[in-house]
Design a protein around this motif. Structure first.
Motif, PDB file in Angstrom:
ATOM      1  N   GLN A  72      12.739  -1.505 -14.614  1.00 59.19           N
ATOM      2  CA  GLN A  72      12.221  -2.631 -13.843  1.00 59.19           C
ATOM      3  C   GLN A  72      12.540  -2.476 -12.361  1.00 59.19           C
ATOM      4  OE1 GLN A  72      10.238  -4.861 -15.652  1.00 59.19           O
ATOM      5  NE2 GLN A  72      10.766  -3.200 -17.053  1.00 59.19           N
ATOM      6  N   GLU A  73      13.541  -1.674 -12.064  1.00 54.23           N
ATOM      7  CA  GLU A  73      13.936  -1.444 -10.678  1.00 54.23           C
ATOM      8  C   GLU A  73      13.335  -0.120 -10.199  1.00 54.23           C
ATOM      9  OE1 GLU A  73      14.840  -1.238  -7.172  1.00 54.23           O
ATOM     10  OE2 GLU A  73      15.678  -3.055  -8.082  1.00 54.23           O
ATOM     11  N   THR A  96      19.095   8.041 -11.444  1.00 59.76           N
ATOM     12  CA  THR A  96      19.259   8.339 -10.024  1.00 59.76           C
ATOM     13  C   THR A  96      18.829   7.126  -9.209  1.00 59.76           C
ATOM     14  OG1 THR A  96      18.737  10.665 -10.470  1.00 59.76           O
ATOM     15  CG2 THR A  96      18.760   9.958  -8.171  1.00 59.76           C
ATOM     16  N   PHE A  97      19.717   6.675  -8.333  1.00 59.68           N
ATOM     17  CA  PHE A  97      19.461   5.519  -7.479  1.00 59.68           C
ATOM     18  C   PHE A  97      18.999   6.002  -6.109  1.00 59.68           C
ATOM     19  CE2 PHE A  97      21.539   2.192  -4.625  1.00 59.68           C
ATOM     20  CZ  PHE A  97      20.467   1.307  -4.719  1.00 59.68           C
ATOM     21  N   LYS A  98      17.808   5.576  -5.714  1.00 62.24           N
ATOM     22  CA  LYS A  98      17.219   5.920  -4.410  1.00 62.24           C
ATOM     23  C   LYS A  98      17.212   7.431  -4.166  1.00 62.24           C
ATOM     24  CE  LYS A  98      19.402   3.114  -1.496  1.00 62.24           C
ATOM     25  NZ  LYS A  98      19.663   2.231  -0.332  1.00 62.24           N
ATOM     26  N   THR A  99      16.939   8.199  -5.213  1.00 62.92           N
ATOM     27  CA  THR A  99      16.756   9.662  -5.207  1.00 62.92           C
ATOM     28  C   THR A  99      18.015  10.453  -4.846  1.00 62.92           C
ATOM     29  OG1 THR A  99      16.055   9.971  -2.881  1.00 62.92           O
ATOM     30  CG2 THR A  99      14.351   9.295  -4.475  1.00 62.92           C
ATOM     31  N   ARG A 100      19.129   9.783  -4.568  1.00 62.01           N
ATOM     32  CA  ARG A 100      20.283  10.546  -4.090  1.00 62.01           C
ATOM     33  C   ARG A 100      21.609  10.236  -4.786  1.00 62.01           C
ATOM     34  NH1 ARG A 100      19.337   6.813   0.135  1.00 62.01           N
ATOM     35  NH2 ARG A 100      21.096   5.407   0.540  1.00 62.01           N
ATOM     36  N   ASN A 233      24.650  -5.164  -7.420  1.00 62.04           N
ATOM     37  CA  ASN A 233      23.751  -6.313  -7.399  1.00 62.04           C
ATOM     38  C   ASN A 233      22.527  -6.085  -8.279  1.00 62.04           C
ATOM     39  OD1 ASN A 233      25.456  -7.641  -5.615  1.00 62.04           O
ATOM     40  ND2 ASN A 233      24.368  -6.934  -3.800  1.00 62.04           N
ATOM     41  N   ILE A 234      21.998  -4.866  -8.253  1.00 57.03           N
ATOM     42  CA  ILE A 234      20.838  -4.535  -9.081  1.00 57.03           C
ATOM     43  C   ILE A 234      21.181  -4.661 -10.564  1.00 57.03           C
ATOM     44  CG2 ILE A 234      19.368  -2.622  -9.834  1.00 57.03           C
ATOM     45  CD1 ILE A 234      19.359  -1.682  -6.906  1.00 57.03           C
TER      46      ILE A 234
END
Length: 244
Positions: A72-73, A96-100, A233-234
């Protein structure tokens, strides 16, 4: 593939129809989950064919539900059972969060029998054994998130938090036999691996409200790898997201 083609492929013999209805809802609601299901359709079909009972199917349901929630994110990319190191089993999801920023997600469903619920000590023993098993699968040097799914009609997530706190206390008190019985070389070995656990997301299903859940994100105070505030938070938001 269309939704129907994908459902027909994954649930080829109709045995898992109880899961297929919810799976169809996830496909219709999320293009990202549909892409995930297409990518891992062979793995998912194999897992469904390998389930031997309702409990096994329910475990798989919760595992796939977590994938749906993570997807969902849009800043999270999700890989399914990417693999472990050597003979060690890898976590369920490599995210992977924000590709990094990579992190691992391991999912477990705690089921308590009538025997387990006879006393607080027996309930703690079941929760502790489950937690120890999962902690032992976490790789070093990365953020590791454990997702614990439970039924609120059985017990509350705060009991599991208490169990994790008690496990740490037993290790600091050097209760060697307790940890030897659970596959560690001793209390020091447990504490070393316990520090790999960054956080636990407890997700409690509400029996009287299908699809609804309560959640609690617990942060390990002695974790070597901490959750960044934005990721924290996510996960808190996704934990309260309806499962389907």
């Amino acid at each position: 593939m269309t939704d129907d083609q994908l459902l027909s492929y994954i649930f080829e013999d109709g045995r898992a129809h109880a899961l297929s209805a919810e799976f169809a809802t996830w496909l219709a609601a999320s293009a990202r989950f549909k892409l995930f299901a297409e990518t891992y359709r062979d793995k998912i079909r194999k897992k469904i064919r390998g389930t031997r009972d309702d409990d096994g199917l329910r475990d798989l349901q919760f595992e796939l539900q977590v994938a749906y929630l993570l997807l969902q994110e849009r800043r999270l990319a999700v890989e399914y059972e990417k693999g472990g190191v050597g003979k060690q089993r890898g976590p369920d999801f490599y995210v992977t969060f924000k590709t990094r920023l990579p992190f691992n997600v391991e999912v477990t469903h705690i089921r308590l029998s009538a025997q387990d619920r006879r006393s607080e000590q027996q309930e703690f023993g079941k929760i502790a054994s489950t937690a120890c098993q999962k902690i032992g699968q976490l790789p070093a040097g990365m953020i590791n998130l454990l997702v614990v799914v439970y039924d609120n009609g059985i017990h509350g997530g705060y009991n599991v938090v208490d169990a994790l706190t008690r496990l740490r206390a037993l290790a600091e008190q050097k209760d060697e036999q307790f940890f030897l019985r659970r596959g560690f070389t001793g209390s020091r070995d447990f504490l070393r691996q316990y520090q790999r656990l960054s956080a636990v997301l407890f997700r409690g299903n509400l029996p009287d409200q299908p699809g609804a859940a309560q959640s609690l994100l617990w942060l390990n105070p002695i974790a070597r790898q901490r959750l960044p505030a934005e990721l924290k938070n996510i996960l808190q938001r996704l934990g309260n997201h309806a499962g389907g």
